[in-house]
Design an enzyme around this catalytic site. Structure first.
Site, PDB file in Angstrom:
ATOM      1  N   ALA A  29       0.148   9.157  -0.737  1.00 20.85           N
ATOM      2  CA  ALA A  29       1.264   9.534  -1.600  1.00 20.85           C
ATOM      3  C   ALA A  29       2.400  10.018  -0.718  1.00 20.85           C
ATOM      4  O   ALA A  29       2.235  10.211   0.488  1.00 20.85           O
ATOM      5  CB  ALA A  29       0.837  10.614  -2.591  1.00 20.85           C
ATOM      6  N   GLU A  59       0.942  16.908  -3.094  1.00 24.07           N
ATOM      7  CA  GLU A  59       2.340  16.473  -3.128  1.00 24.07           C
ATOM      8  C   GLU A  59       3.227  17.489  -3.841  1.00 24.07           C
ATOM      9  O   GLU A  59       4.371  17.716  -3.427  1.00 24.07           O
ATOM     10  CB  GLU A  59       2.448  15.098  -3.791  1.00 24.07           C
TER      11      GLU A  59
END
Length: 850
Positions: A256, A292
Site C-alpha cells: 500500500a 497506512e
C-alpha cells in the site's frame, strides 16, 4: 529556492498510454539565481516561463541531465530574490512498470478490459508525472486538476471542489492539500466505484474499488473507522487531511502507499470477505490499513528530512499498526503474533550483510534498499522495546510532543529522541543509537548468575567481505525468576547491560528468565541445563517468553552454538502448546532438515514429525472447535501442513484429498474448505500430484471470487513436487500472472524442494526478461528463496557465482543477504547431515518415553 504551491493540470489518455499537462509553481527565491534545477524523468517539457513578482515574463532554455533525473531551466535574466512563478507544459507515457504515472488493467464481468491511470511516487517517482522538486523536505501545497473522459471517475488527495464539462471531457478540480512532500501526491482515473461514506468524527471515509467488488469493502471500512479514531486519540492531533479514500488498485508493486487522503492498496491488502477469509488474512488487511492511516500523522504530517530517516516513517507506522490492531481485536494478541515477523528481521540482522536501521543515503535511489524487514520490523521492535522500557504513557506523551513540534515540517532522528527524553527524563538516545546506528544485535548470555553480551552472528564473516554487525549495545534487559515449583519468584529486575558483565546477585534467586515479557531486541543464550529447566516450566512463561525461548534456541542452533538434537529435545517439551509462535521455529527446523535429509534417514524424519506434531494435530484436527481461541486456526493450519508435507502422514493426506475432492475446487458439492486451513490443505493435496488437481487449482485461480482465494490458489500451484508442473507455473508467472504477483510465484517455486534447481536454471535463462517484466523493487525479493537450495553445496556455489556475475541494480544488499543466508544453510546441512538420523531417532525415543 523553496516551492510553495504547485498548480497541476493533467490529462491522461489511456488509449495511447500517454498524458499531457501543465504545472505552475509558486517559488520563493532566497538569493539571486541564474538557473532553476528541478527533477524530471521520462518527460518532454516545453513552454517554460518564469514570472518574478512585479516583473514581466521571462523565457527559459531547457536542458536535461538524464542520469541525475534533473531538468535545468535557465532564464534569460537572473531571478531576483522574492516570490516568483515557474510554469511549463509536459508530456509523458503511462508506463506499465508500476511506478510514476502508470496504467493498471482489470477485466469486468462481461469480459471487457479496462485501464486505470494511477500513481506510485515513493520514493522518487513524482518526477515521472510532472516536473518538481522531488525531495521529501521540499514540501508544498498541491492544487490538482484532472481532465478526464466523462464516463470515468477521478480521485486525488483532497475532495473535489469543482467538476465542469469541457467539450467531451470533464474538468475535475480538487481542493488544495496541506503542505506535504511530492511523493505523497496521488492521481487516479478510471472506471471505479465507491462504497458508502462513513463519517468518522467529521472525516469522510470511503473504499474505492473496481466494479463488482462492493461486497468486499465493509471490513476495510470498519478497520479504517476504528484506526482513524484510535490515532486521533493517541496522537491527540486531528486527522490532517479533509477526507480518506482507501483505493484498491489491481496492479500495485507494494502492499500500500500512504498518499495523504488517497491511500492506494493492492487488492489483497484491502478487499476481503470475512466469511471466506482466514483469520491471518483478516489480520493482514487490518495491519495494512492501520499502517497506512498511521502514516497520515507519522510520515505525511511530519516527514523525515531525507531518505536515511525513512525508518522514522515506516518503523513507527509498523509500531502504531500493531498497537492499533491489538486494540481493534484484542483476541488476536497482535503483539504476540508479531513475534515471528520480529524473528524474521533478526534472521537478517544476524547476517554480516545486515545494515544499521539508519545509515547515510546519497542519491535517492540508494533509499530503495531501506524498504525491508530491518526498517519496518526491526525498527518496530526497537520502538516497542523502548516503549516498554520507559513506559507506554510516557512514550505516548513524547510522541505527541514530537508531532506537535514538527507538524507540516521535516525531522531527523534526534528530534524524536529529544522529545522522548524530555517526556521521560531518561537517556533515550544512549540506548537507541546503539540499536539504530549500527547493524546487528547482541547475544545476551546467562552463565551461572552472570549476564554478558556479545555480537550475535550466524557464522564467520564471509571471505572477501566485511561485517556490518556492531560491537556493543546498551541493552534494556528485564530479568525475572521462577521458583523451583514454577511460581513467580523475585520481582522483575530492569537494567541496562552495556559492555560490562552484570551479576544478578542473591536477590534474583530462582530460575532466571532473561528478556522477561519478551520485548528485548536481542537473542538470549542459556546454558543447556538452564534451558532444559525453563522448558519444564513452559506454562509459567508468558506467550512471548515461550516464543523467544524457541526462536532464540533455533537461531543459536543455526549459528553453531548448539546442536540440532538439543533444539529438537527442547521442542519435545512443547506437548500441546496452544500458542502458534513457539511452533514456528520448530516447523522451520523440520522443513530445513527435509531439504538435505538422505533417503536412508527420511523415515526417521517422518517419525520425528509424527512424534512432535502428531499429538498436536490429533488434538486440533481439521475442524474448528467451539470456543477455541482466535489464534488456534493458525496453529491447526501449521500442524496440517507439517504432518502432510514433511511428515508425509498418509491419514492426513487422505483427509486433505477427501476434503479437496468434496469442495467446489475439486468439483464436489460440499462446503468450501475452511479458509483458515485452505492453504495447508492445498499444499498437502499438491504432494499427491494427482492428474486433475493442478487443472482444478488453475481453474480456481482464474475464477477466484476474492483476491485472497486467487492468491491461495496461485501459491498452491507452485507447491506441486513435479518439475514439469513447476515449469508450467513458472511460465504462467512470466505471462498470465500479474507482475505484482509473478515474482512471488517464482520465489515460491524456487523454494520447491523437488523443482527448485530446475526453476533456478530456468531463471538464469530468463534473467533479462524477468528483470524487464517485474517491478524494480521486486528483483531482489524474487531470489530470496535461494537460501533453500542448500542440499548440494556445489549447486549453491553455482547460484552464488551467477548472482555475483549478474549484479542487480535494485536491492544489491538484499541479494548479498540472500547469498549469505544460503551459505548459513549449506554450513548447517554439512554440520548436521551425517548424524541427522541419529538425532532424529533420539528425539523420537524421548517422545515415546515421555
Amino acid at each position: 529556492m523553496e516551492p510553495e504551491t504547485y498548480r497541476i493540470e493533467i490529462e491522461p489518455d489511456v488509449g495511447s498510454a500517454s498524458f499531457s499537462g501543465t504545472v505552475s509553481i509558486d517559488v520563493m527565491v532566497h538569493e539571486p539565481v541564474g538557473e532553476l534545477v528541478l527533477n524530471a524523468a521520462e518527460l518532454a517539457i516545453s513552454d517554460v516561463e518564469v514570472w518574478p513578482e512585479g516583473g514581466g515574463v521571462i523565457g527559459c532554455a531547457v536542458t536535461f541531465n538524464d542520469e541525475m533525473e534533473q531538468v535545468m531551466f535557465r532564464p534569460s535574466a537572473a531571478l531576483p530574490t522574492g516570490p516568483c512563478t515557474v510554469s511549463c507544459r509536459f508530456t509523458g507515457n503511462l508506463n506499465d512498470k508500476l511506478r510514476g504515472f502508470y496504467r493498471s488493467t482489470y477485466t469486468d464481468a462481461a469480459g471487457e478490459t479496462h485501464t486505470i491511470a494511477t500513481t506510485q511516487f515513493e520514493s522518487v517517482d513524482a518526477r515521472r508525472a510532472f516536473p518538481c522538486w522531488d525531495e521529501p523536505d521540499r514540501k508544498a501545497v498541491f492544487e490538482i486538476t484532472l481532465i478526464i473522459d466523462r464516463d470515468v471517475e477521478a480521485f486525488s488527495n483532497s475532495p473535489i471542489i469543482e467538476k465542469v464539462r469541457v467539450g467531451d471531457k470533464n474538468r475535475v478540480k480538487f481542493s488544495p492539500t496541506m503542505k506535504m512532500s511530492t511523493y505523497l501526491v496521488a492521481l487516479i482515473v478510471g472506471h471505479l466505484e465507491t462504497s458508502k461514506t462513513v463519517d468518522v468524527g467529521g472525516v469522510p471515509l470511503r473504499v474505492v474499488f473496481t466494479p463488482g467488488k462492493r461486497g468486499l469493502a465493509n471490513f476495510a471500512l470498519d478497520v479504517g473507522a476504528f484506526a482513524l479514531r484510535f490515532f486521533t486519540d493517541y496522537f491527540n492531533i486531528p486527522y490532517p487531511g479533509e477526507k480518506v479514500d482507501l483505493v484498491a488498485i489491481p496492479d500495485f508493486a507494494a502492499g500500500a502507499m500512504e498518499n495523504l487522503g488517497c491511500i492506494t492498496f493492492r487488492d489483497t491488502a484491502l478487499l476481503i470477505d470475512p466469511a471466506n477469509a482466514a483469520r491471518a488474512e483478516l489480520e493482514r488487511v487490518a495491519d495494512v490499513i492501520a499502517h497506512e492511516l498511521a502514516h497520515m500523522w507519522f510520515g505525511d504530517l511530519v516527514t523525515m528530512g531525507w531518505w536515511e530517516g525513512i525508518w522514522l516513517n515506516e518503523a513507527f507506522a509498523t509500531f502504531m499498526e500493531t498497537l492499533c490492531v491489538d486494540a481493534f481485536r484484542p483476541s488476536w494478541d497482535r503483539w504476540v503474533g508479531f513475534a515471528p515477523t520480529r524473528d524474521a528481521a533478526l534472521g537478517i540482522d544476524g547476517l554480516h550483510a545486515t545494515r544499521p536501521i539508519e545509515y547515510p543515503v546519497g542519491p535517492p535511489k540508494e533509499a530503495e534498499g531501506m524498504f525491508d524487514l530491518l526498517t519496518y520490523e526491526k525498527g518496530c521492535s526497537v520502538l516497542r522495546m523502548l516503549e516498554q522500557h520507559i513506559g507506554a504513557d510516557v512514550f505516548r506523551d513524547g510522541v505527541r510532543m514530537y508531532l506537535k513540534a514538527h507538524a507540516y515540517g521535516n525531522t531527523v532522528t534526534n528530534d524524536l529522541w529529544d522529545a522522548l527524553e524530555s517526556a521521560s527524563g531518561a537517556p533515550v538516545r544512549d540506548v537507541m543509537n546503539t540499536f539504530i546506528l549500527q547493524g546487528g544485535h547482541p547475544l545476551v548470555s546467562l552463565s551461572g548468575r552472570t549476564l554478558s553480551q556479545q555480537p550475535f552472528a550466524f557464522g564467520p564473516v564471509p571471505s572477501g567481505t566485511t561485517s556490518s554487525i556492531g560491537d556493543t549495545w546498551n541493552v534494556p534487559v528485564a530479568v525475572r525468576a521462577l521458583t523451583d515449583d514454577g511460581r513467580p519468584g523475585a520481582p522483575t529486575r530492569n537494567l541496562v547491560l552495556d559492555g560490562k558483565p552484570v551479576e544478578l546477585g542473591e536477590a534474583d534467586h530462582g530460575l532466571a528468565v532473561v528478556n522477561a515479557e519478551g520485548w528485548g531486541v536481542f537473542r538470549v543464550g542459556y546454558e543447556p541445563e538452564h534451558r532444559t529447566a525453563l522448558a519444564a516450566h513452559l506454562p509459567q512463561l508468558t506467550p512471548l517468553e515461550r516464543s523467544n525461548l524457541f526462536t532464540d534456541t533455533w537461531a543459536t542452533t543455526l549459528a553453531g552454538h548448539s546442536a540440532l538434537l538439543e533444539f529438537l529435545q527442547l521442542a519435545s517439551k512443547l506437548g500441546l502448546e496452544p500458542e502458534p509462535t513457539p511452533w514456528v521455529p520448530v516447523g522451520a527446523s523440520l522443513m530445513l532438515c527435509r531439504r538435505f535429509v538422505t533417503e536412508e534417514d527420511l523415515p526417521e524424519l517422518r517419525s520425528a514429525v509424527a512424534g512432535l506434531i502428531g499429538p498436536l494435530h490429533a488434538h486440533l484436527g481439521f475442524d474448528a472447535h467451539k470456543g477455541e481461541g482466535d489464534r488456534t486456526p493458525t496453529l491447526r493450519s501449521l500442524a496440517i501442513h507439517l504432518m502432510g508435507t514433511v511428515g508425509a502422514d498418509q491419514s492426513v493426506r487422505a483427509e486433505a484429498a477427501r476434503r479437496f475432492d468434496a469442495s467446489p475446487i475439486g468439483g464436489g458439492n460440499d462446503d468450501p474448505i475452511p479458509a483458515d486451513i485452505e492453504s495447508a490443505t492445498l499444499a498437502v493435496v499438491a504432494q499427491l500430484v494427482r492428474p486433475d488437481d493442478y487443472e482444478a487449482l488453475l481453474a480456481r485461480y482464474r475464477s477466484a471470487a476474492t483476491p485472497q482465494e486467487e492468491l491461495r490458489s496461485l501459491i498452491a500451484l507452485s507447491t506441486f513436487p513435479d518439475v514439469e508442473l513447476s515449469l508450467r507455473t513458472f511460465d504462467l508467472a512470466l505471462s498470465e500472472v500479474r507482475s505484482q504477483n509473478g515474482f512471488v510465484v517464482i520465489s515460491s517455486l524456487l523454494a520447491n524442494r523437488v523443482s527448485g534447481q530446475a526453476i533456478w536454471q530456468r531463471m538464469t535463462e530468463s534473467w533479462d526478461f524477468m528483470l524487464e517484466r517485474f517491478p524494480k523493487n521486486a528483483h531482489s525479493r524474487m531470489i530470496e528463496s535461494i537460501s533453500t537450495l542448500c542440499a548440494d553445496a556445489a549447486f549453491a556455489a553455482g547460484v552464488i557465482g551467477f548472482l555475483n556475475d549478474h549484479p542487480l541494480a535494485s536491492g544489491p544488499r538484499r541479494v548479498t543477504q540472500s547469498i549469505e543466508r544460503l551459505g548459513v544453510n549449506v554450513e548447517f546441512a554439512a554440520r548436521e547431515r551425517d548424524h541427522l538420523g541419529e538425532s532424529l531417532r533420539a528425539v523420537t525415543s524421548t517422545l515415546q518415553n515421555s
